[in-house]
Scaffold this motif. Sequence first.
Motif, PDB file in Angstrom:
ATOM      1  N   LEU A  24      46.876  18.598 -10.460  1.00 29.51           N
ATOM      2  CA  LEU A  24      45.565  18.018 -10.759  1.00 29.51           C
ATOM      3  C   LEU A  24      44.707  17.914  -9.505  1.00 29.51           C
ATOM      4  CD1 LEU A  24      46.458  15.298 -13.406  1.00 29.51           C
ATOM      5  CD2 LEU A  24      45.765  17.688 -13.714  1.00 29.51           C
ATOM      6  N   ALA A  27      42.840  20.992  -9.349  1.00 31.05           N
ATOM      7  CA  ALA A  27      41.732  20.964 -10.318  1.00 31.05           C
ATOM      8  C   ALA A  27      40.563  20.174  -9.733  1.00 31.05           C
ATOM      9  CB  ALA A  27      42.197  20.345 -11.636  1.00 31.05           C
ATOM     10  N   TRP A 130      41.737  28.561 -16.963  1.00 30.73           N
ATOM     11  CA  TRP A 130      42.330  27.411 -16.266  1.00 30.73           C
ATOM     12  C   TRP A 130      41.534  26.165 -16.649  1.00 30.73           C
ATOM     13  CZ3 TRP A 130      45.171  27.718 -11.094  1.00 30.73           C
ATOM     14  CH2 TRP A 130      45.834  28.943 -10.968  1.00 30.73           C
ATOM     15  N   ALA A 131      42.218  25.178 -17.195  1.00 29.28           N
ATOM     16  CA  ALA A 131      41.530  23.952 -17.624  1.00 29.28           C
ATOM     17  C   ALA A 131      41.375  22.999 -16.428  1.00 29.28           C
ATOM     18  CB  ALA A 131      42.316  23.281 -18.741  1.00 29.28           C
ATOM     19  N   LEU A 132      40.140  22.863 -15.960  1.00 26.14           N
ATOM     20  CA  LEU A 132      39.878  21.915 -14.862  1.00 26.14           C
ATOM     21  C   LEU A 132      39.573  20.528 -15.412  1.00 26.14           C
ATOM     22  CD1 LEU A 132      37.730  24.058 -12.383  1.00 26.14           C
ATOM     23  CD2 LEU A 132      40.198  24.013 -12.730  1.00 26.14           C
ATOM     24  N   THR A 133      39.106  20.493 -16.680  1.00 24.50           N
ATOM     25  CA  THR A 133      38.968  19.226 -17.414  1.00 24.50           C
ATOM     26  C   THR A 133      39.868  19.380 -18.640  1.00 24.50           C
ATOM     27  OG1 THR A 133      37.153  20.129 -18.740  1.00 24.50           O
ATOM     28  CG2 THR A 133      36.542  18.938 -16.724  1.00 24.50           C
ATOM     29  N   ASP A 134      40.109  18.297 -19.349  1.00 28.36           N
ATOM     30  CA  ASP A 134      40.822  18.440 -20.625  1.00 28.36           C
ATOM     31  C   ASP A 134      40.013  19.374 -21.525  1.00 28.36           C
ATOM     32  OD1 ASP A 134      42.856  16.696 -19.912  1.00 28.36           O
ATOM     33  OD2 ASP A 134      41.867  14.949 -20.795  1.00 28.36           O
ATOM     34  N   ARG A 169      45.687  19.957 -21.883  1.00 27.47           N
ATOM     35  CA  ARG A 169      45.397  18.991 -20.812  1.00 27.47           C
ATOM     36  C   ARG A 169      44.875  19.728 -19.604  1.00 27.47           C
ATOM     37  NH1 ARG A 169      50.411  17.083 -22.407  1.00 27.47           N
ATOM     38  NH2 ARG A 169      51.501  18.343 -20.854  1.00 27.47           N
ATOM     39  N   ARG A 170      44.060  19.027 -18.790  1.00 28.90           N
ATOM     40  CA  ARG A 170      43.647  19.641 -17.526  1.00 28.90           C
ATOM     41  C   ARG A 170      44.893  19.953 -16.694  1.00 28.90           C
ATOM     42  NH1 ARG A 170      42.341  15.489 -13.319  1.00 28.90           N
ATOM     43  NH2 ARG A 170      40.812  16.968 -12.548  1.00 28.90           N
ATOM     44  N   ARG A 193      32.928  20.617 -20.349  1.00 32.59           N
ATOM     45  CA  ARG A 193      34.257  21.223 -20.386  1.00 32.59           C
ATOM     46  C   ARG A 193      34.244  22.321 -19.336  1.00 32.59           C
ATOM     47  NH1 ARG A 193      35.880  26.527 -22.995  1.00 32.59           N
ATOM     48  NH2 ARG A 193      35.154  26.973 -20.879  1.00 32.59           N
ATOM     49  N   GLY A 195      36.174  25.252 -17.036  1.00 32.91           N
ATOM     50  CA  GLY A 195      37.344  26.120 -16.873  1.00 32.91           C
ATOM     51  C   GLY A 195      37.045  27.240 -15.897  1.00 32.91           C
TER      52      GLY A 195
END
Length: 263
Positions: A24, A27, A130-134, A169-170, A193, A195
């Motif tokens: 995280l 992220a 790539w999820a940087l936020t949920d 999930r992020r 959001r 990514g």
Amino acid sequence: MSLAEHQARLAEDGFTIVEDAFPLAFADALLADLARLERETGEGGGKNFFEGFSTVRIYNLLARGKLYEEIPVHDTVLALVEGCIGKSPLVSSVSSIAIGPGEGAQPLHADDQLIPLPKPHVSIICNTMWALTDFTADNGATRIVPGSHRAPANPELGRDYATRAAVMRRGSILVFDGSVWHGGGANGTESRRVGIAMNYCAGWMRQQENQQLGIPLEVARGFAPKLRKLAGFGLYRNLIGHIDKCSPVDLLDGTAPRRVVGE
Ligand SMILES: O=C(O)CCC(=O)C(=O)O
């Protein structure tokens, strides 16, 4: 889930989600740097239905900071990408996609739909988010039509199909076949959001972003050997991409060109 299970899911559904794939703290660092880039470039919302109107995209990220160099070489992702599109893949593009509040759903599409090959065909593109936020069903998680990578056609523009939201999930990474029908979701929340779209193509095809001109050579010289090859400063099967039968990496380094023997 094991690598084999991810591979099976990618083959069956056309996508898989690697949960908790990166720290995280990374992220957070990426989010902070993207905010800097947005300020510096003045990049605003898109101007068409495909890119959205409240969605900010920043392209060519490998040219924009050392931080981004860690993204294309993620071990688990690379193993999945190689399983999908074969050895020696290339970075096709690296960009951020921040879907803002109020954005509508992106039209469903396949990322290989501009390639004039009859469908279904072998996998030639494998992309990741790539999820940087949920990513939630409400804030614009990528919508996917499971199994559609085996369809004999691309989706009809603007038509609605039954989709599944790639909720994650992020810190997680969505990996999907370039033939699978998908699109960004609508964002009905008050926050963005965000990514990173880290996209790969087969080593023998043209990259979506021109990496060899888009990335300044002094930046590419600082890349680790694996990233140089991924960015296209290398050869596919010892032949494709050659310059006088030498690898472009020799020109990048300014060393004496070494002739290679093609397969
Ligand atoms: O933002 C997303 O979730 C997907 C974006 C996408 O598919 C695209 O722009 O090609």
